[in-house]
Write a protein that holds these residues in place. Structure first.
Motif, short mmCIF file in Angstrom:
data_model
loop_
_atom_site.label_atom_id
_atom_site.label_comp_id
_atom_site.label_asym_id
_atom_site.label_seq_id
_atom_site.Cartn_x
_atom_site.Cartn_y
_atom_site.Cartn_z
N PRO A 73 84.18 45.10 117.14
CA PRO A 73 83.41 44.03 117.79
C PRO A 73 81.99 44.48 118.10
O PRO A 73 81.72 45.66 118.33
CB PRO A 73 84.19 43.76 119.09
N ALA A 74 81.07 43.54 118.09
CA ALA A 74 79.66 43.83 118.32
C ALA A 74 79.43 44.42 119.70
O ALA A 74 78.47 45.17 119.91
CB ALA A 74 78.83 42.56 118.15
N SER A 75 80.31 44.13 120.66
CA SER A 75 80.15 44.65 122.02
C SER A 75 80.33 46.16 122.08
O SER A 75 79.85 46.80 123.03
CB SER A 75 81.14 43.97 122.97
N GLU A 76 81.00 46.76 121.10
CA GLU A 76 81.21 48.21 121.07
C GLU A 76 80.07 48.95 120.37
O GLU A 76 80.00 50.17 120.42
CB GLU A 76 82.53 48.56 120.39
N LEU A 77 79.20 48.22 119.69
CA LEU A 77 78.09 48.83 118.96
C LEU A 77 76.84 48.79 119.84
O LEU A 77 76.54 47.77 120.46
CB LEU A 77 77.82 48.08 117.66
N SER A 78 76.12 49.90 119.90
CA SER A 78 74.87 49.90 120.65
C SER A 78 73.73 50.25 119.71
O SER A 78 73.84 51.15 118.89
CB SER A 78 74.94 50.88 121.82
N TRP A 79 72.64 49.52 119.86
CA TRP A 79 71.47 49.67 119.00
C TRP A 79 70.32 50.29 119.77
O TRP A 79 70.17 50.07 120.96
CB TRP A 79 71.02 48.31 118.48
N ARG A 80 69.50 51.04 119.05
CA ARG A 80 68.25 51.56 119.59
C ARG A 80 67.22 51.49 118.47
O ARG A 80 67.54 51.82 117.33
CB ARG A 80 68.43 52.99 120.06
N PHE A 81 66.03 51.09 118.79
CA PHE A 81 64.99 50.95 117.78
C PHE A 81 63.79 51.81 118.15
O PHE A 81 63.46 51.96 119.33
CB PHE A 81 64.57 49.49 117.64
N SER A 82 63.17 52.37 117.12
CA SER A 82 62.00 53.21 117.36
C SER A 82 61.06 53.09 116.17
O SER A 82 61.39 52.46 115.16
CB SER A 82 62.42 54.66 117.57
N ARG A 83 59.92 53.73 116.27
CA ARG A 83 58.95 53.68 115.19
C ARG A 83 59.43 54.50 114.02
O ARG A 83 59.92 55.62 114.18
CB ARG A 83 57.60 54.20 115.67
N THR A 143 52.97 50.15 114.31
CA THR A 143 52.96 49.07 115.30
C THR A 143 54.33 48.47 115.55
O THR A 143 54.49 47.77 116.55
CB THR A 143 52.02 47.95 114.85
N THR A 144 55.30 48.67 114.70
CA THR A 144 56.60 48.02 114.87
C THR A 144 57.72 49.05 114.97
O THR A 144 57.65 50.13 114.41
CB THR A 144 56.93 47.09 113.70
N ASP A 145 58.75 48.68 115.70
CA ASP A 145 59.94 49.53 115.84
C ASP A 145 60.94 49.12 114.76
O ASP A 145 61.85 48.34 115.01
CB ASP A 145 60.56 49.35 117.23
N SER A 146 60.76 49.66 113.57
CA SER A 146 61.61 49.24 112.45
C SER A 146 62.78 50.20 112.20
O SER A 146 63.71 49.85 111.49
CB SER A 146 60.78 49.09 111.18
N ARG A 147 62.76 51.39 112.77
CA ARG A 147 63.86 52.35 112.59
C ARG A 147 65.02 51.92 113.47
O ARG A 147 64.88 51.70 114.67
CB ARG A 147 63.41 53.74 112.99
N ALA A 148 66.21 51.79 112.86
CA ALA A 148 67.39 51.34 113.59
C ALA A 148 68.37 52.50 113.75
O ALA A 148 68.66 53.22 112.80
CB ALA A 148 68.06 50.20 112.84
N GLU A 149 68.86 52.66 114.97
CA GLU A 149 69.86 53.69 115.27
C GLU A 149 71.08 52.98 115.84
O GLU A 149 70.99 52.28 116.85
CB GLU A 149 69.29 54.67 116.29
N LEU A 150 72.21 53.16 115.19
CA LEU A 150 73.45 52.49 115.58
C LEU A 150 74.43 53.53 116.10
O LEU A 150 74.67 54.55 115.47
CB LEU A 150 74.05 51.77 114.36
N ARG A 151 74.99 53.26 117.28
CA ARG A 151 75.95 54.19 117.91
C ARG A 151 77.27 53.46 118.14
O ARG A 151 77.28 52.29 118.54
CB ARG A 151 75.41 54.71 119.23
N TRP A 152 78.39 54.20 117.90
CA TRP A 152 79.72 53.64 118.13
C TRP A 152 80.60 54.72 118.71
O TRP A 152 80.71 55.81 118.15
CB TRP A 152 80.30 53.12 116.81
N ASN A 153 81.24 54.43 119.83
CA ASN A 153 82.10 55.38 120.50
C ASN A 153 83.50 55.29 119.88
O ASN A 153 84.28 54.39 120.20
CB ASN A 153 82.16 55.10 122.00
#
Length: 139
Positions: free
Chosen positions: A12-22, A33-43
């Protein structure tokens, strides 16, 4: 959006956490200028999407990629954050899918008749070579 690993496993999407950076990838001045790098974490250790057996299997097989039971996947290949999110989801799904594949057991097989024949012929040839090196018997 939920992450479908297989027909029976959906995270489920509720278990996935996203973080964005340059991102340092392609995009010229756009990347500054944009935070296009995506970091996906799942426990993995505390997920409810897996059975107990699947969780133990993943924890054992992915132990090198886990930090405190959490797997992290990053994507910065594209200029678009949305596209990088899709790539990160696909990467995570592939890693988990590979980790859940049942391990195949190797069954020993008999050597073929031809290989056994070649093996015997090689042994006879080696034996003949060594017999020729012997000292002749004293009569």
């Amino acid at each position: 959006m939920d992450l479908e690993i297989s027909p029976t496993v959906t995270v489920p999407a509720s278990e996935l956490s996203w973080r964005f950076s340059r991102s340092s990838g392609p995009g010229g001045q756009h990347v500054n200028t944009t935070d296009s790098r995506a970091e996906l974490r799942w426990n993995v250790a505390q997920t409810a999407a897996l059975t107990e057996g699947q969780r133990e299997l993943l924890l054992r097989r992915l132990e090198r990629k886990l930090v405190d039971g959490v797997i992290t996947v990053t994507a910065s290949e594209e200029r678009s954050q949305l596209r990088n999110r899709e790539i990160a989801l696909a990467k995570l799904a592939g890693i988990v899918r590979a980790g859940l594949v049942p391990q195949s057991v190797r069954r020993a097989s008999k050597p073929t008749r031809g290989s056994a024949r070649r093996h015997r012929a090689a042994k006879e040839l080696r034996s003949a070579t060594k017999q020729q090196r012997r000292r002749p018997p004293a009569e």
